[in-house]
Design a protein around this motif. Sequence first.
Motif, PDB file in Angstrom:
ATOM      1  N   ALA A   1       0.850  -1.192   0.000  1.00  0.00           N
ATOM      2  CA  ALA A   1       0.000   0.000   0.000  1.00  0.00           C
ATOM      3  C   ALA A   1       0.884   1.239   0.000  1.00  0.00           C
ATOM      4  N   ARG A   2       0.354   2.297  -0.543  1.00  0.00           N
ATOM      5  CA  ARG A   2       1.068   3.574  -0.590  1.00  0.00           C
ATOM      6  C   ARG A   2       0.231   4.593   0.182  1.00  0.00           C
ATOM      7  N   TYR A   3       0.809   5.099   1.274  1.00  0.00           N
ATOM      8  CA  TYR A   3       0.105   6.041   2.143  1.00  0.00           C
ATOM      9  C   TYR A   3       0.728   7.423   2.041  1.00  0.00           C
TER      10      TYR A   3
ATOM     11  N   GLU B   1      -1.990  12.395  -4.423  1.00  0.00           N
ATOM     12  CA  GLU B   1      -2.933  11.647  -5.271  1.00  0.00           C
ATOM     13  C   GLU B   1      -2.261  11.267  -6.588  1.00  0.00           C
TER      14      GLU B   1
ATOM     15  N   GLY C   1      -0.105   8.308  -6.577  1.00  0.00           N
ATOM     16  CA  GLY C   1      -0.793   7.023  -6.465  1.00  0.00           C
ATOM     17  C   GLY C   1      -1.044   6.545  -5.050  1.00  0.00           C
ATOM     18  N   CYS C   2      -1.154   7.462  -4.117  1.00  0.00           N
ATOM     19  CA  CYS C   2      -1.410   7.073  -2.725  1.00  0.00           C
ATOM     20  C   CYS C   2      -2.808   6.477  -2.585  1.00  0.00           C
ATOM     21  N   ASP C   3      -2.874   5.365  -1.867  1.00  0.00           N
ATOM     22  CA  ASP C   3      -4.143   4.690  -1.621  1.00  0.00           C
ATOM     23  C   ASP C   3      -4.952   5.420  -0.553  1.00  0.00           C
ATOM     24  N   LEU C   4      -4.249   6.028   0.380  1.00  0.00           N
ATOM     25  CA  LEU C   4      -4.876   6.736   1.483  1.00  0.00           C
ATOM     26  C   LEU C   4      -4.000   7.928   1.826  1.00  0.00           C
TER      27      LEU C   4
ATOM     28  N   ASP D   1       5.005  -1.619   2.393  1.00  0.00           N
ATOM     29  CA  ASP D   1       4.257  -0.371   2.227  1.00  0.00           C
ATOM     30  C   ASP D   1       5.209   0.792   1.966  1.00  0.00           C
TER      31      ASP D   1
END
Length: 181
Positions: A2-4, A24, A27-30, A58
């Motif tokens: 995941a990318r935070y 964004e 490509g951040c997921d959150l 991550d």
Amino acid sequence: MARYGYARVSTTEQNLDAQTAALEAAGCDLIRTETKSGASREGREELALLLDFLRTGDELVVTRVDRLARSIRDLQEVVHQVRTKGATLRATEQPIDTSTAAGKAFLDMLGVFAEFELNIRKERQLEGIAKAKERGVYKGRPAKIDVDRVKALRDQGMGATAIAREMGIGRASVYRVLDEA
């Protein structure tokens, strides 16, 4: 994996839009955001939450290192926490990727410069305040205690604790006013 993303501004007058847009685009997921000033991580709940949530593989993404930490000590602690979790750190506006040796070295250099910048800004601010005080321009925060009312309440027979409660101020402030009278 995941990318935070983590975005931070120091004051409510500042805007998070540019940082969140960059995160964004990365490509951040959150994306977690907060408004918090200061040189330390203390009180940055969103950052703490992200650091606790990271897992192996991550990636924590920031736009710039100074959004993450303003002291080399805090930066190194964040990086250590990220590495311990098996995650990596990346900055979108700086060539930082802790998965590479060059990225790690550059990260440490930027941390030193961020702390240096903060210290220089503090020195300039203190110099400016000192010069303003010399000119009589800077007199500090205006008094918010109605001295005459404190004296009047004392003359009516009220004690310091009762006066403080009545006026919504600290008892030490009441004593200070009465000692100066």
